[in-house]
Design a protein around this motif. Structure first.
Motif, mmCIF file in Angstrom:
data_model
loop_
_atom_site.group_PDB
_atom_site.id
_atom_site.type_symbol
_atom_site.label_atom_id
_atom_site.label_comp_id
_atom_site.label_asym_id
_atom_site.label_seq_id
_atom_site.Cartn_x
_atom_site.Cartn_y
_atom_site.Cartn_z
ATOM 1 N N MET A 1 36.745 71.999 6.862
ATOM 2 C CA MET A 1 37.200 71.158 6.147
ATOM 3 C C MET A 1 36.058 70.442 5.309
ATOM 4 S SD MET A 1 40.207 69.551 8.381
ATOM 5 C CE MET A 1 41.234 70.307 9.312
ATOM 6 N N ILE A 2 36.228 69.905 4.226
ATOM 7 C CA ILE A 2 35.221 69.086 3.429
ATOM 8 C C ILE A 2 35.872 67.902 3.008
ATOM 9 C CG2 ILE A 2 34.093 69.176 1.185
ATOM 10 C CD1 ILE A 2 34.251 72.109 1.344
ATOM 11 N N PHE A 3 34.905 66.719 3.376
ATOM 12 C CA PHE A 3 35.560 65.466 3.029
ATOM 13 C C PHE A 3 34.411 64.714 2.269
ATOM 14 C CE2 PHE A 3 38.165 66.375 6.857
ATOM 15 C CZ PHE A 3 39.163 66.288 6.251
ATOM 16 N N THR A 4 34.993 63.888 1.393
ATOM 17 C CA THR A 4 33.746 62.976 0.762
ATOM 18 C C THR A 4 33.904 61.465 1.313
ATOM 19 O OG1 THR A 4 35.681 62.583 -1.008
ATOM 20 C CG2 THR A 4 33.839 64.308 -1.632
ATOM 21 N N LEU A 5 32.670 60.976 1.364
ATOM 22 C CA LEU A 5 32.804 59.668 1.717
ATOM 23 C C LEU A 5 31.910 58.817 0.762
ATOM 24 C CD1 LEU A 5 32.715 61.303 4.454
ATOM 25 C CD2 LEU A 5 31.749 59.529 5.614
ATOM 26 N N ASP A 6 32.462 57.411 0.551
ATOM 27 C CA ASP A 6 31.939 56.632 -0.186
ATOM 28 C C ASP A 6 30.902 55.925 0.763
ATOM 29 O OD1 ASP A 6 31.481 54.057 -1.492
ATOM 30 O OD2 ASP A 6 33.233 53.308 -1.239
ATOM 31 N N ALA A 7 29.684 56.342 0.666
ATOM 32 C CA ALA A 7 28.360 55.761 1.314
ATOM 33 C C ALA A 7 27.959 54.479 1.175
ATOM 34 C CB ALA A 7 27.051 56.756 1.218
ATOM 35 N N MET A 8 28.483 53.928 -0.086
ATOM 36 C CA MET A 8 28.321 52.645 -0.465
ATOM 37 C C MET A 8 29.396 51.627 -0.134
ATOM 38 S SD MET A 8 25.402 53.687 -1.392
ATOM 39 C CE MET A 8 24.544 52.183 -1.554
ATOM 40 N N GLY A 9 30.231 51.952 0.388
ATOM 41 C CA GLY A 9 31.665 51.178 0.593
ATOM 42 C C GLY A 9 31.578 50.378 2.015
ATOM 43 N N GLY A 10 31.764 49.071 2.318
ATOM 44 C CA GLY A 10 31.804 48.673 3.447
ATOM 45 C C GLY A 10 30.638 47.347 3.528
#
Length: 331
Positions: free
Chosen positions: A1-10
């Motif tokens: 599976m492939i997932f994108t992550l918002d690395a700048m969120g949080g």
């Protein structure tokens, strides 16, 4: 599976997101590729010199902040980590998206980009509450402050599928949050919703506030105004109570000694009721996997949110929700 992550969120980005991704890759029992979107320099600094081959980095030069208007980020910040990550799901380049960023922006961008599951009138946001036993899911917790009875019926179906496919418990029972147990209690919205839900086999009736955590309902249904109020009250009460205990322990040496003896109990309870042990929740009703995380998520919560996304895909949450809606509403 492939997932994108918002690395700048949080609140703790990019460190928490990068470490959570590393932990997920290291602990996943299945093949997993993670794409981190954001400031490439900052992300690679957190990754260090040895980046696993299963983690990719895509540079984006825009960041969605809490000052941005959520409904406008698609136009105002098209090259942000949040928007690009969701677009990759739409284009079939990823199986799902995870973010601890601006909740309103995630919801708006996910809905406008991915669309609704056929038959869904309003997407909803759910929250998982750990309790003694299997835990509870509360829905909606803020996506729909103004809702109609037919919307709440769909929330019940969507949240029940989430409880089954992600939490792993089949045939969940659901109840309607209300000010009394009688069918005629509450506002017109809740009286009419009760009538519609009463025809469904797993409906257990109205659930009063004092029984939310102890009732036999696994899924608790309400409009977004009530749900968001309950959610934020629960968060504030837990923090208040924890601070009170900590202050009392500091008052006397005997209290400190007693607290030392009770530490294993406190640790067990902290682990059981820590939201980070569970991770985020998928935006229900959107035609794609988009997991919304708590803004203050640590690396542990991000890792568990990635595992939530895995369960959504593996257990076919979107497809089965669509089938259920078609059966009940003829779509």
């Amino acid at each position: 599976m492939i997932f994108t992550l918002d690395a700048m969120g949080g609140d703790f980005a990019p460190q928490a997101i990068v470490q959570g991704a590393l932990d997920a890759v290291g602990n996943s029992s299945e093949s997993l590729t993670l794409i981190l979107l954001g400031d490439e320099t900052a992300i690679k600094q957190e990754l260090g010199s040895e980046t696993p081959s299963s983690i990719k980095v895509i540079h984006t030069d825009e960041i969605v902040t809490m000052e941005d208007i959520g409904s406008k980020v698609l136009k105002t910040k098209p090259n942000s980590s949040l928007v690009r990550g969701i677009n990759m799901v739409k284009d079939g380049e990823a199986d799902g998206f995870i973010s601890a960023g601006h909740t309103g922006a995630i919801m708006s961008a996910s809905l406008l980009t991915l669309g609704r599951i056929p038959g869904v009138r309003r997407p909803a946001l759910a929250a998982y509450f750990p309790t003694e036993g299997r835990g509870k899911v509360l829905c909606d917790v803020g996506a729909n402050p103004d809702a109609k009875p037919e919307h709440l019926v769909q929330f019940a179906l969507m949240a029940s599928h989430y409880y089954h496919h992600v939490e792993g418990f089949s045939e969940p029972k659901f109840g309607l949050v209300n000010i009394g147990s009688e069918p005629n209690k509450g506002s017109e919205l809740y009286v009419e919703t009760y009538k519609l839900l009463s025809d469904m086999p797993n409906f257990v009736g109205n659930i009063e506030g004092r029984n939310l955590l102890t009732s036999n309902a696994d899924v608790l249904i309400c409009d977004g105004f009530v749900g968001n109020t309950l959610l934020k009250f629960a968060e504030s009460w837990i923090n208040f109570f924890t601070d009170e205990i900590r202050d009392k322990i500091e008052e006397k040496v005997s209290y400190k000694l007693g607290a030392g003896l009770m530490k294993p109990v406190f640790d067990t309870l902290r682990s059981k009721y820590d939201y980070e042990e569970h991770g985020g929740t998928p935006l229900l009703g959107v035609n794609g996997v988009s997991v919304v995380c708590h803004g203050s998520s640590s690396h542990k919560s991000i890792m568990n949110s990635i595992f939530v996304a895995q369960k959504c895909v593996k257990n076919r949450l979107i497809e089965d929700t669509q089938k259920s809606l078609a059966i009940h509403f003829g779509n």
